[in-house]
Design a protein around this motif. Structure first.
Motif, PDB file in Angstrom:
ATOM      1  N   MET A  67     -31.924 -29.155 101.630  1.00 39.59           N
ATOM      2  CA  MET A  67     -32.848 -29.370 100.509  1.00 39.59           C
ATOM      3  C   MET A  67     -32.550 -28.365  99.398  1.00 39.59           C
ATOM      4  SD  MET A  67     -35.555 -31.314  99.895  1.00 39.59           S
ATOM      5  CE  MET A  67     -36.962 -31.548 100.994  1.00 39.59           C
ATOM      6  N   LYS A  68     -32.301 -28.878  98.205  1.00 38.42           N
ATOM      7  CA  LYS A  68     -32.024 -27.975  97.086  1.00 38.42           C
ATOM      8  C   LYS A  68     -33.010 -28.220  95.949  1.00 38.42           C
ATOM      9  CE  LYS A  68     -27.423 -27.270  96.254  1.00 38.42           C
ATOM     10  NZ  LYS A  68     -26.064 -27.795  95.986  1.00 38.42           N
ATOM     11  N   ARG A  69     -33.317 -27.135  95.220  1.00 40.39           N
ATOM     12  CA  ARG A  69     -34.274 -27.268  94.118  1.00 40.39           C
ATOM     13  C   ARG A  69     -33.513 -27.464  92.803  1.00 40.39           C
ATOM     14  NH1 ARG A  69     -39.909 -24.190  94.349  1.00 40.39           N
ATOM     15  NH2 ARG A  69     -39.983 -25.758  95.996  1.00 40.39           N
ATOM     16  N   VAL A  70     -33.905 -28.494  92.079  1.00 39.28           N
ATOM     17  CA  VAL A  70     -33.258 -28.852  90.816  1.00 39.28           C
ATOM     18  C   VAL A  70     -34.207 -28.525  89.662  1.00 39.28           C
ATOM     19  CG1 VAL A  70     -32.211 -30.743  89.495  1.00 39.28           C
ATOM     20  CG2 VAL A  70     -32.147 -30.802  92.002  1.00 39.28           C
ATOM     21  N   ALA A  71     -33.688 -27.876  88.627  1.00 42.00           N
ATOM     22  CA  ALA A  71     -34.475 -27.667  87.402  1.00 42.00           C
ATOM     23  C   ALA A  71     -33.865 -28.529  86.300  1.00 42.00           C
ATOM     24  CB  ALA A  71     -34.465 -26.198  86.994  1.00 42.00           C
ATOM     25  N   LEU A  72     -34.726 -29.134  85.482  1.00 42.99           N
ATOM     26  CA  LEU A  72     -34.264 -30.009  84.396  1.00 42.99           C
ATOM     27  C   LEU A  72     -34.767 -29.497  83.051  1.00 42.99           C
ATOM     28  CD1 LEU A  72     -35.272 -33.522  85.853  1.00 42.99           C
ATOM     29  CD2 LEU A  72     -33.018 -32.412  86.024  1.00 42.99           C
ATOM     30  N   TRP A  73     -33.897 -29.587  82.061  1.00 41.39           N
ATOM     31  CA  TRP A  73     -34.271 -29.370  80.653  1.00 41.39           C
ATOM     32  C   TRP A  73     -34.629 -30.751  80.112  1.00 41.39           C
ATOM     33  CZ3 TRP A  73     -30.148 -27.404  76.581  1.00 41.39           C
ATOM     34  CH2 TRP A  73     -30.663 -27.551  75.289  1.00 41.39           C
ATOM     35  N   VAL A  74     -35.902 -30.929  79.798  1.00 39.70           N
ATOM     36  CA  VAL A  74     -36.428 -32.239  79.414  1.00 39.70           C
ATOM     37  C   VAL A  74     -36.865 -32.241  77.950  1.00 39.70           C
ATOM     38  CG1 VAL A  74     -38.176 -34.000  79.959  1.00 39.70           C
ATOM     39  CG2 VAL A  74     -37.314 -32.497  81.776  1.00 39.70           C
ATOM     40  N   THR A  75     -36.502 -33.308  77.219  1.00 41.24           N
ATOM     41  CA  THR A  75     -37.013 -33.491  75.860  1.00 41.24           C
ATOM     42  C   THR A  75     -37.789 -34.809  75.814  1.00 41.24           C
ATOM     43  OG1 THR A  75     -35.065 -34.705  75.083  1.00 41.24           O
ATOM     44  CG2 THR A  75     -35.006 -32.319  74.839  1.00 41.24           C
ATOM     45  N   TYR A  76     -38.845 -34.854  75.042  1.00 39.83           N
ATOM     46  CA  TYR A  76     -39.532 -36.141  74.831  1.00 39.83           C
ATOM     47  C   TYR A  76     -40.203 -36.171  73.473  1.00 39.83           C
ATOM     48  CZ  TYR A  76     -43.191 -33.355  77.269  1.00 39.83           C
ATOM     49  OH  TYR A  76     -44.036 -32.355  77.693  1.00 39.83           O
ATOM     50  N   GLU A  77     -40.315 -37.397  72.958  1.00 37.37           N
ATOM     51  CA  GLU A  77     -41.053 -37.623  71.716  1.00 37.37           C
ATOM     52  C   GLU A  77     -42.408 -38.123  72.180  1.00 37.37           C
ATOM     53  OE1 GLU A  77     -40.627 -40.489  68.060  1.00 37.37           O
ATOM     54  OE2 GLU A  77     -42.450 -39.860  69.076  1.00 37.37           O
ATOM     55  N   GLY A  78     -43.434 -37.338  71.932  1.00 35.24           N
ATOM     56  CA  GLY A  78     -44.730 -37.579  72.571  1.00 35.24           C
ATOM     57  C   GLY A  78     -45.553 -38.748  72.050  1.00 35.24           C
ATOM     58  N   THR A  79     -45.115 -39.376  70.961  1.00 31.83           N
ATOM     59  CA  THR A  79     -45.921 -40.378  70.264  1.00 31.83           C
ATOM     60  C   THR A  79     -46.498 -41.463  71.166  1.00 31.83           C
ATOM     61  OG1 THR A  79     -44.427 -40.030  68.407  1.00 31.83           O
ATOM     62  CG2 THR A  79     -45.923 -41.908  68.239  1.00 31.83           C
ATOM     63  N   SER A  80     -45.682 -41.992  72.059  1.00 30.03           N
ATOM     64  CA  SER A  80     -46.145 -43.125  72.874  1.00 30.03           C
ATOM     65  C   SER A  80     -46.630 -42.718  74.267  1.00 30.03           C
ATOM     66  CB  SER A  80     -45.013 -44.147  73.023  1.00 30.03           C
ATOM     67  OG  SER A  80     -44.482 -44.480  71.765  1.00 30.03           O
ATOM     68  N   PHE A  81     -46.926 -41.437  74.448  1.00 28.70           N
ATOM     69  CA  PHE A  81     -47.427 -40.970  75.742  1.00 28.70           C
ATOM     70  C   PHE A  81     -48.867 -40.482  75.642  1.00 28.70           C
ATOM     71  CE2 PHE A  81     -42.809 -40.276  76.172  1.00 28.70           C
ATOM     72  CZ  PHE A  81     -42.588 -41.008  77.334  1.00 28.70           C
ATOM     73  N   SER A  82     -49.614 -40.708  76.732  1.00 29.74           N
ATOM     74  CA  SER A  82     -50.944 -40.119  76.826  1.00 29.74           C
ATOM     75  C   SER A  82     -50.778 -38.727  77.441  1.00 29.74           C
ATOM     76  CB  SER A  82     -51.846 -40.978  77.706  1.00 29.74           C
ATOM     77  OG  SER A  82     -51.977 -42.258  77.139  1.00 29.74           O
ATOM     78  N   GLY A  83     -49.896 -37.947  76.844  1.00 28.12           N
ATOM     79  CA  GLY A  83     -49.650 -36.595  77.323  1.00 28.12           C
ATOM     80  C   GLY A  83     -48.643 -36.525  78.446  1.00 28.12           C
ATOM     81  N   TYR A  84     -48.480 -35.296  78.974  1.00 26.66           N
ATOM     82  CA  TYR A  84     -47.496 -35.073  80.031  1.00 26.66           C
ATOM     83  C   TYR A  84     -48.004 -35.490  81.404  1.00 26.66           C
ATOM     84  CZ  TYR A  84     -44.529 -33.004  83.463  1.00 26.66           C
ATOM     85  OH  TYR A  84     -43.726 -32.866  84.553  1.00 26.66           O
ATOM     86  N   GLN A  85     -49.217 -35.002  81.742  1.00 26.35           N
ATOM     87  CA  GLN A  85     -49.690 -35.100  83.123  1.00 26.35           C
ATOM     88  C   GLN A  85     -50.155 -36.498  83.551  1.00 26.35           C
ATOM     89  OE1 GLN A  85     -53.257 -32.829  84.086  1.00 26.35           O
ATOM     90  NE2 GLN A  85     -52.188 -31.950  85.833  1.00 26.35           N
ATOM     91  N   VAL A  86     -49.797 -36.867  84.780  1.00 25.41           N
ATOM     92  CA  VAL A  86     -50.210 -38.157  85.338  1.00 25.41           C
ATOM     93  C   VAL A  86     -51.712 -38.305  85.246  1.00 25.41           C
ATOM     94  CG1 VAL A  86     -50.444 -39.455  87.489  1.00 25.41           C
ATOM     95  CG2 VAL A  86     -48.241 -38.424  86.907  1.00 25.41           C
ATOM     96  N   GLN A  87     -52.167 -39.474  84.828  1.00 29.96           N
ATOM     97  CA  GLN A  87     -53.599 -39.764  84.757  1.00 29.96           C
ATOM     98  C   GLN A  87     -53.788 -41.251  84.990  1.00 29.96           C
ATOM     99  OE1 GLN A  87     -55.018 -40.854  80.827  1.00 29.96           O
ATOM    100  NE2 GLN A  87     -54.038 -38.988  80.093  1.00 29.96           N
ATOM    101  N   PRO A  88     -55.016 -41.662  85.337  1.00 30.63           N
ATOM    102  CA  PRO A  88     -55.223 -43.074  85.725  1.00 30.63           C
ATOM    103  C   PRO A  88     -54.857 -44.058  84.610  1.00 30.63           C
ATOM    104  CG  PRO A  88     -57.206 -41.756  86.143  1.00 30.63           C
ATOM    105  CD  PRO A  88     -56.253 -40.877  85.415  1.00 30.63           C
ATOM    106  N   ASN A  89     -55.215 -43.745  83.369  1.00 29.40           N
ATOM    107  CA  ASN A  89     -54.946 -44.685  82.264  1.00 29.40           C
ATOM    108  C   ASN A  89     -53.943 -44.105  81.293  1.00 29.40           C
ATOM    109  OD1 ASN A  89     -57.090 -46.480  83.162  1.00 29.40           O
ATOM    110  ND2 ASN A  89     -58.461 -44.868  82.436  1.00 29.40           N
ATOM    111  N   GLY A  90     -53.007 -44.920  80.900  1.00 23.07           N
ATOM    112  CA  GLY A  90     -52.062 -44.461  79.883  1.00 23.07           C
ATOM    113  C   GLY A  90     -50.765 -44.004  80.499  1.00 23.07           C
TER     114      GLY A  90
END
Lengths: 254, 254
Positions: free
Chosen positions: B1-24
């Protein structure tokens, strides 16, 4: 009755192009709806310097229409922007001669095309550039591009399904500049055929990648046959940058 | 088991934020879905350096997860990007120590906030900046901003509905630069409270516009009460720019 000219910008991503059509949202219908609202529902036709395709952007589109209203020129942008969706913005307005025509009086047009040269795409430029993840030689494209300067029959660089008969146009300048991970193609000409910029860029990219030789471009041009040129580059990278008339009609910002 | 780190980019316009939530639609669920696809459907939880709100962008978000797969680090971005929507891109991946934690090991974060100072909005920057059509004094904001540097209880600059108890944070630097019609606020700190950057920027803009005095900021900070600060600036202008750890984990491009 006075004739109003507008400096119009739009992000083409969510439009089915400029021109009104039965299906799909268009830039023309949005501007006509806004102009109509300001004229209490009266239908007013607007005329542009030329249409743009699906996904294609405009930094410097010019349109005109006639109005009976006495609104000072500097108030038109704010009034219209209040009625427009936020992917269309009017930057300036001015009153022009009653025989001015945004399309027929245009003497020069500039288009720009943006290519993103990097491994992975960029979320912030995904709708306003064409992403190319492989190596492209800029000097090869620059050398080939010189062939296109001047007055030529550009049939090889015109979409096959066009009804235009005279395909002779003058390309004044073409430049390709690299700024970090971006390539900017700048084309200035007397006018452009349907898909002409996108077919030129698509063909130059095939020369830049090594898929075609530099000297092939002269042959493609002289063939006057669309099937000899390269692929049409995607609309997302294309911007209608500037339209020039005999006299400047907007401020020096334009 | 190895731990992977990612450099992530996103354009937030069409997201209801980062964190998982029931709607959106959320960034986290999209990345977890892509990681799961590469692991043949196995559910794998990803951990980020911190959540971002609706409409907020990331140039340098960092996430980590554990994997049984032996994929070379440089292949992860392409593999994941093939499964991700185009408003999220993985720029780099690396293997990190098995106890690395994207959130708990972060020692420094940089946020940037972009303001567009012009009469009419810009169609190409409408989702990635906050449009302000009136005059703003940059020197007034720069003078006031110095008050915030250092270790303080930032309760006045924290959304009222947060559950965090310790509101002491260290702001290392804050700068405001103008480049033509754009203002860029850069804030570097040990960590940021919920809405902290947006409330700081909103309050500074009220000082810059003359609605509040420069010296008010010291009073607002010492009051430790959200109701004294200015409005929360919109999420569209905010970028999670960079997260630092004791040792750099990505290339110097990060």
């Amino acid at each position: 009755m006075k004739r109003v000219a507008l400096w119009v910008t739009y992000e083409g991503t969510s439009f089915s192009g400029y021109q009104v059509q039965p299906n799909g949202r268009t830039v023309q219908e949005e501007i006509e709806r806004a102009v109509s609202r300001i004229h209490k529902g009266e239908q007013i036709r607007i005329h542009s310097s030329g249409r743009t395709d699906t996904g294609v952007h405009a930094r410097g589109q010019v349109v005109h229409f006639d109005s009976m209203l006495s609104i000072p020129a500097e108030r038109w942008p704010k009034a219209l922007n209040a009625c427009l969706p936020d992917d269309i913005r009017i930057i300036e307005a001015c009153y022009v001669a009653s025989d001015f025509h945004a399309r027929y009086h245009a003497v020069k047009k500039e288009y720009r095309y943006r290519v993103l040269l990097r491994q992975e795409g960029d979320v912030f430029r995904r709708n306003t550039s064409h992403h190319v993840p492989y190596h492209i030689s800029v000097p090869r494209m620059q050398e080939a591009a010189q062939t296109l300067i001047g007055t030529h029959d550009f049939s090889s660089f015109c979409a096959a399904n066009t009804s235009v008969v005279d395909k002779v146009r003058t390309l004044f300048t073409i430049s390709i500049e690299q700024d970090r991970d971006e390539l900017i193609f700048k084309l200035v000409g007397s006018g452009f055929l349907y898909n002409m910029v996108r077919i030129i860029v698509g063909t130059l990219l095939e020369i830049g990648s090594g898929k075609r030789e530099v000297h092939e471009l002269a042959f493609i041009l002289s063939a006057k046959d669309r099937t000899h040129a390269g692929k049409t580059a995607p609309g997302t990278g294309l911007f209608l940058w500037k339209v020039d008339y005999n006299e400047p009609i907007f401020s020096e910002l334009y």
